[in-house]
Design a protein around this motif. Structure first.
Motif, PDB file in Angstrom:
ATOM      1  N   PRO A 185      -3.939   7.230   5.507  1.00  0.00           N
ATOM      2  CA  PRO A 185      -4.625   5.946   5.026  1.00  0.00           C
ATOM      3  C   PRO A 185      -5.575   6.066   3.747  1.00  0.00           C
ATOM      4  O   PRO A 185      -5.201   5.229   3.003  1.00  0.00           O
ATOM      5  CB  PRO A 185      -5.601   5.806   6.341  1.00  0.00           C
ATOM      6  N   PHE A 202       1.765   5.087  -1.349  1.00  0.00           N
ATOM      7  CA  PHE A 202       1.009   6.331  -1.587  1.00  0.00           C
ATOM      8  C   PHE A 202       1.070   6.507  -3.153  1.00  0.00           C
ATOM      9  O   PHE A 202       2.191   6.303  -3.847  1.00  0.00           O
ATOM     10  CB  PHE A 202       1.460   7.569  -1.190  1.00  0.00           C
ATOM     11  N   ALA A 215      -2.792   5.673   1.129  1.00  0.00           N
ATOM     12  CA  ALA A 215      -2.390   3.961   1.315  1.00  0.00           C
ATOM     13  C   ALA A 215      -3.340   3.292   0.628  1.00  0.00           C
ATOM     14  O   ALA A 215      -2.730   2.433  -0.041  1.00  0.00           O
ATOM     15  CB  ALA A 215      -2.130   3.832   2.799  1.00  0.00           C
ATOM     16  N   PHE A 216      -4.655   3.562   0.773  1.00  0.00           N
ATOM     17  CA  PHE A 216      -5.582   2.734   0.083  1.00  0.00           C
ATOM     18  C   PHE A 216      -5.958   3.397  -1.425  1.00  0.00           C
ATOM     19  O   PHE A 216      -6.878   2.807  -1.975  1.00  0.00           O
ATOM     20  CB  PHE A 216      -6.863   2.713   0.904  1.00  0.00           C
ATOM     21  N   ARG A 217      -5.384   4.147  -1.838  1.00  0.00           N
ATOM     22  CA  ARG A 217      -5.612   4.899  -2.935  1.00  0.00           C
ATOM     23  C   ARG A 217      -7.149   5.185  -3.200  1.00  0.00           C
ATOM     24  O   ARG A 217      -7.570   5.361  -4.323  1.00  0.00           O
ATOM     25  CB  ARG A 217      -4.974   4.208  -4.152  1.00  0.00           C
ATOM     26  N   MET A 262       0.831  -1.354  -0.036  1.00  0.00           N
ATOM     27  CA  MET A 262       0.104   0.020  -0.020  1.00  0.00           C
ATOM     28  C   MET A 262       0.822   1.211   0.085  1.00  0.00           C
ATOM     29  O   MET A 262       0.871   1.966   1.109  1.00  0.00           O
ATOM     30  CB  MET A 262      -0.859  -0.367   1.149  1.00  0.00           C
TER      31      MET A 262
END
Lengths: 757, 285, 159
Positions: free
Chosen positions: B39, B3, B42-44, B1
């Motif tokens: 976050p 960025f 991170a999860f796009r 995960m």
């Protein structure tokens, strides 16, 4: 070297700890090779459907992207993950391909491998993969799976994979003649092992030597090498698997997953080292899930609470594919539902269903956590119905020492018979009652104190361990007098460098700090069974004992030559060999070249550690919140190698069990989407959740099956937790008639049982 | 995960930050503590072209306490609210509520402005802002505007912030010394977002009756909200078992919980009833 | 972007893409692999490092945000000779099994005890509730941290 017993039983500080505490450990994510590329896996976002197209052009166009591998690139036959355990032909149709082709069957199923110069670029490319899937209805529950209007495997034609049956005595007759029968339906929710270090691999292909090296191997390294060799068309000798530090296993890590093939495949294809580190989101949707089971079970008894029989059916939701673990959990639900109790008549079956969810596998105490929940709940219900004390009813039904070895129900179609190897089950029930303070605490049962209802419960369990058939160890007396111990067992974080050194030290009569243990990797021993089913200490430890005997024999023979006497006349201590006339020769003289011995310990009989666990809860009837006030456990493992590490396993297992009983739940929606795909939504126990846990481990009755007398002890205390906590909640809420039949015991569920609406 | 790619700027003045927002429009996202934004990245789930880090913008990190009340700069971190010795007296409800925000490490980074902008329906800071008649201070190209918290939150993760605007702070009106108050929330584990929570206060008139009751809830609708009916049940009454029961029941009917897999709507309603009753009892105690 | 910061007492200057997290920068560029990534979305605490005295999640911070800061990782709390009192207490109490969460536990506990050497059991549990351990059940970790408190109080306190 005199046989000693100085190290075994001592709470040695772990030799592993300093590197972990300093941040100097080497986990697979810490392995970096010159020129390595990074892989990510493109995964299905649809639970069930026909793959119409996978477009890779846009991804490949990104600078730094080196390859996108789909099933087409794997050759005419896409390899499948074989069955490591229970290699039954009946399970073969359900094996998972390394990359999906034709159909996808769960969200997270691998579709393609992207290899790029950095993990960031690889993830950028992931967003450019175009996937066209024609959706099919998602099968997400037992009803739809059994109805079979949509099936995952058209060639097989049914979502029922296999049926297991455990039989003992004559259940039909027992139930027909019983004074008391009660039947209930129980549900255990899907949850998972969730070790903290994500999975990962670094693969390197040496095109000149045609040799593959793989870092990140775990658990069953030799078995995985066999699988990898077969799927890549290599010999086992062409593959070296290296086990670096491993951040937790609990059954799930180290099983062969698609990536265990895909990453080495990519490394060979690109002729470049490839690194893949799983992220937490993909861990939650692709590493083995566990536990999801429904059980319709009835119990038969006499009016004074003597159990006559268990009968019923269970269904396990195995998810989309049957992976390496085959049917371990479903078969265990049936065979071990009777636990430590003497139940003469048993007819239990388990149906293993396929659904459009992540495949399920083993998780610490597989099938046993589930079965114990059902059995311990039924016993408390029965005690209440019959007006017999819950402790007395357990004491009355526990297998007696005089009945040992005690055969459990026979299971078909595979690995049919097993027997309990011994123990004083009643003794540990009594000790648990005393440690817990049952006589005092029972006064609180059902009482409302400061706004919360208190309840207590106790349960008894067995833990299977020591799976065979064999384990290997090799030992070398090095020229500097140190001893290298190589063992086929693997580390999943349980501290085997320490306990194996304790075993080796006593077996050789050598000091602890002169022993260095190597484990896991394929270079160390000819073959290794690995670490699962609480087998490392029993199997690996016993192999070390045998290897030590051989090494001592060798030393005596060599020393006899030097001393001019018979080998039988030589005595050994940690530094020298002595002859009959008190002549001696230093071991360093004898080991001018390393002296080695290798041994295999064979055993196909399981060990059965056993014990009891009690809990005290307080329930807020308005919110449904269950607070765990106290948990006390006791277990007999026959022989304790390191009481401190074993105690740690016991406490850790209890807290994992409490997670499963109260918090953890992998929730799916009707479309087969995993809703709990983050650690914020998948709730693991935190440091403040369960502050009072007291675990005791004793060595009361050694196992007859191995030279150590040890019984596998890495799982036991997780097994009874679901049943005991549910029973304690029922006891607390007796005034409301609450009888939990389903886990987890979440606040909304308890609140609903109390009558909130 | 990992960025997604973005540019990064760290302006040293509010004007410079506003200028960057003007140039980059919706492609620019403000970065304060980053504890909600990272976050998402991170999860796009977010893909900004530019992150504008407000760390070096002066004046956003101040905590002001005066006769008008409390002013929290947008860059005030949770740990600074913990450490500020005067705040506990100046606004005990704020301090108590913020004590429930997330975990230690997050508390060392997360900010007031970030939480307000993120607008999670279960978050404590927006709940306090709404309950306590807070005003959110917003700076934009056209200058400063003040938005009543009640008007600021439009729905889950949605506010009335316009593109190009920056939250610079939050004002909470002065807190009388003798005010009765309580904060209670119910989370599955410490630091989790609450399944529901309540922040409430009232003053007592000379007859011992509640006046100016403010009863707010979090996690019980798509945004933090005040419960007018519950407040009505308390205002003008002695806060006793009867009025508490009436207010709690009114609260449970007034909220509009979202259904999710953590809890059904009926449970959240009952939870609000329990929490409001317990909080009022605690406040009265 | 060109950034400078100090890590474990050493000044570093490096080029980094803005999108690289502090955790990845420490691990991949500086090869300080004691900082572990367990979730990369700010829940597990394995990546905890100390930035200007405050424990933070290195997965929720960009390396560029660390420009000008003083960073301490688990390696900075260690030396080659003996274990620190906190580390020794963890070892004594068997407060680790697989060891993956351990660096985050050490950095978090160190930051806590440096600020609050008198933290009680409840406070220690509260603070460590932001760090997930799957192996130990936490009981020995809490014991280890409580016993290490004495070394943070008074004149012996580490810097």
């Amino acid at each position: 070297m005199k046989p000693g017993n100085l190290l075994i039983g001592a709470p040695m500080e772990r030799v592993e700890d300093p590197r972990f505490l300093r941040g100097a450990a080497r986990f697979v994510a810490d392995v970096n090779l010159e020129g390595q590329a990074h892989a990510v896996i493109a995964r299905s976002s649809i639970a069930h459907g026909h793959i119409r197209a996978i477009e890779t052009g846009d991804a490949l166009a990104i600078p730094g992207v080196r390859a996108v591998i789909t099933a087409h690139d794997l050759g005419p036959e896409v390899p499948v993950i074989p069955l490591r355990l229970q290699p039954l032909a009946a399970l073969e149709p359900f094996r998972q391909p390394m990359l999906a082709h034709g159909k996808v069957r769960f969200v997270g199923e691998p579709l393609a491998v992207i290899v790029a110069d950095s993990p960031q670029i690889a993830e950028d490319a992931l967003e450019r993969i175009g996937v066209e899937i024609e959706p099919l209805p998602a099968i997400v529950d037992r009803a739809r799976a059994e109805a079979g209007e949509t099936v995952l495997f058209e060639d097989h034609g049914s979502n029922v994979a296999i049926r297991w049956t455990a039989m003992r005595g004559d259940a039909e007759r027992a139930f027909a003649n019983a004074d008391y029968v009660r039947r209930e339906t129980f549900r255990i929710q899907r949850h998972a092992a969730l070790f903290m270090e994500p999975r990962g691999l670094v693969a390197q292909w040496d095109a000149t030597a045609r040799k593959l090296t793989l870092w990140g191997a775990a658990k069953v390294v030799f078995a995985n090498r066999r699988i990898l060799a077969a799927s890549m068309g290599l010999t086992e000798q062409q593959i070296e698997m290296i086990e670096v530090d491993v951040g937790g296993g609990f059954g799930s890590r180290g099983e062969f997953y698609p990536e265990d093939f895909l990453i080495p495949f990519a490394a060979r294809l690109l002729n470049r080292p490839v690194k893949w580190i799983e992220d937490r989101r993909e861990h939650l949707m692709t590493a083995n899930h566990a536990r999801e089971t429904e059980c319709e079970v009835e119990i038969a008894a006499t009016t004074d609470g003597r159990i006559l029989g268990l009968r019923g059916r269970s269904w396990t939701d195995n998810g989309a594919y049957i992976r390496t673990n085959g049917s371990v959990a479903p078969r265990n639900v049936a065979q071990f539902m009777s636990g430590p109790y003497d139940i003469e008549n048993i007819a239990l079956s388990t149906i293993q269903l396929t659904t459009n969810k992540t495949p399920a596998g083993t998780y610490r105490g597989p099938g046993r956590f589930e079965g114990d929940f059902v059995r311990e709940r039924l016993i408390d219900l029965m005690a209440k119905d019959l007006g017999v004390d819950r402790v007395e009813i357990r004491r009355r039904n526990l297998v007696r020492e005089t009945q040992m070895p005690y055969p459990l129900a026979t299971i078909t179609p595979y690995e049919s018979a097993t027997e309990l190897d011994g123990g004083d089950y009643r003794e540990l029930l009594d000790r648990c009652l005393e440690d817990f303070g049952w006589a005092e605490k029972v006064k609180l049962d059902g009482q409302l104190v400061d706004g919360r209802y208190h309840g207590i419960a106790i349960g008894c369990f067995i833990e299977g361990g020591g799976a065979g058939p064999s384990e290997n160890a090799r030992m070398a007396l090095e020229t500097d007098g140190s001893i290298s111990v190589y063992v086929g067992s693997a580390s999943v974080g349980q501290g085997i460098e320490t306990i194996m050194a304790q075993i080796a030290g006593d077996a050789l009569g050598a000091p602890f700090d002169r022993i260095r243990v190597r484990h896991g990797s394929t270079g160390h021993v000819a073959d290794g069974g690995g670490s699962y089913h609480s087998r490392s200490t029993v199997m690996g430890g016993s192999a070390i004992v045998l290897a030590a005997e051989k090494l001592k024999d060798k030393l005596r023979h060599v020393a006899a030559g030097a001393l001019g006497c018979e080998a039988g006349e030589v005595s050994l201590d940690s530094d020298a060999a002595r002859g009959p006339s008190d002549k001696s020769v230093a071991l360093s003289e004898l080991s001018k070249t390393p002296m080695t011995a290798e041994a295999t310990f064979h055993c196909t009989k399981m060990t059965y550690a056993y014990g009891s666990l009690a809990a005290h809860v307080a329930v807020d009837a308005k919110t449904g919140q269950v607070e765990v006030i106290d948990v006390v456990s006791i277990k007999d493992v026959g022989r304790i190698i390191n009481p401190a590490t074993l105690h740690g396993q016991a406490v850790g297992a209890i807290v994992q069990g409490l997670g499963g009983a109260l918090l953890e739940h992998l929730v799916y929606d009707d479309e087969g989407q995993l809703l709990t795909g983050t650690l914020a939504d998948y709730m693991m126990p935190g440091a403040d959740c369960f502050p009072n846990i007291r675990a005791t481990v004793v060595e009361l009755k050694p196992s007859p099956h191995n030279p150590l007398g040890a019984k596998g002890g890495g799982e036991g205390e997780i097994i009874p937790v679901g049943g005991v906590i549910a029973n304690a909640v029922a006891a607390a809420l007796a005034d409301f008639g609450v009888e939990p039949l389903e886990l987890p015991l979440s606040p909304p569920r308890i609140w609903a049982l109390i009558g909130g609406s | 995960m990992k960025f997604p790619a973005f540019e990064y700027a760290r302006p040293t003045s509010l004007d410079a930050a506003l200028g960057l927002l003007k140039v980059h429009g919706a492609d620019a996202v403000l970065l304060a503590g980053g504890q909600s934004l990272m976050p998402l990245l991170a999860f796009r789930l977010a893909a900004p072209g530019l992150l504008v880090d407000l760390k070096d913008v002066p004046g956003l990190g101040a905590i002001g306490i005066d006769a008008e009340g409390v002013r929290l700069g947008a860059f005030v971190r949770w740990c600074e609210i913990d450490r500020n010795a005067r705040l506990a007296a100046a606004h005990p409800l704020l301090v108590e509520a913020i004590g429930h925000v997330a975990h230690y490490q997050i508390r060392n980074r997360g900010t007031v402005g970030g939480s307000l902008a993120y607008a999670d329906p279960a978050a404590e800071m927006p709940g306090i802002a709404v309950t306590c008649d807070g005003e959110i201070i917003v700076m934009g190209g056209a200058g400063e505007r003040r938005v009543a918290a009640a008007d600021f939150f439009l729905g889950a993760l949605t506010t009335c912030l316009e593109p190009g605007e920056i939250i610079t702070g939050l004002r909470l009106p002065a807190w009388p010394k003798d005010r009765r108050w309580a904060f209670l929330e119910f989370a599955r584990r410490r630091g989790d977002f609450a399944l529901a929570g309540t922040a409430l206060y009232y003053d007592l008139d000379s007859e011992g009756r509640a006046v100016d009751a403010h009863i707010g809830v979090i996690g019980a609708a798509d945004r933090p909200m005040r419960l007018a009916e519950a407040e009505r049940a308390i205002n003008g009454s002695a806060v006793d078992a009867d009025s508490i029961a009436a207010a709690a029941e009114a609260a449970s009917l007034e909220v509009d919980p979202m259904e999710d897999f953590h809890a059904p709507v009926a449970y959240r309603r009952a939870l609000v009833q329990t929490l409001v009753a317990r909080a009022l009892t605690r406040a009265a105690g | 972007m060109r950034i400078k910061f100090e890590v474990n007492g050493t000044k570093v200057e490096l080029d980094v893409e803005p999108r690289v997290s502090l955790a990845d920068c420490l691990r991949d560029t500086l090869r300080l692999t004691g900082t572990h990534l367990g979730c990369e979305h700010g829940v597990c605490g394995a990546c905890t490092v100390i930035v200007d005295g405050a424990a933070v999640r290195a997965c929720l911070m960009l390396a560029v945000q660390a420009h000008g800061e003083h960073i301490v990782t688990v390696e900075g709390l260690s030396n080659d000779d003996a274990l620190s009192p906190l580390q020794a207490s963890f070892r004594k109490h068997h407060a680790l099994q697989c060891g993956f969460c351990t660096p985050g536990m050490i950095t978090t506990a160190h930051a806590l005890l440096t600020e609050e050497p008198d933290a009680d059991a409840e406070r220690v549990r509260e603070v460590l509730s932001g760090n997930i351990c799957r192996c130990t059940g936490y009981i020995p970790i809490i014991k280890a941290v409580l016993e290490a408190r004495a070394h943070y109080a008074g004149e012996d306190a580490p810097p």
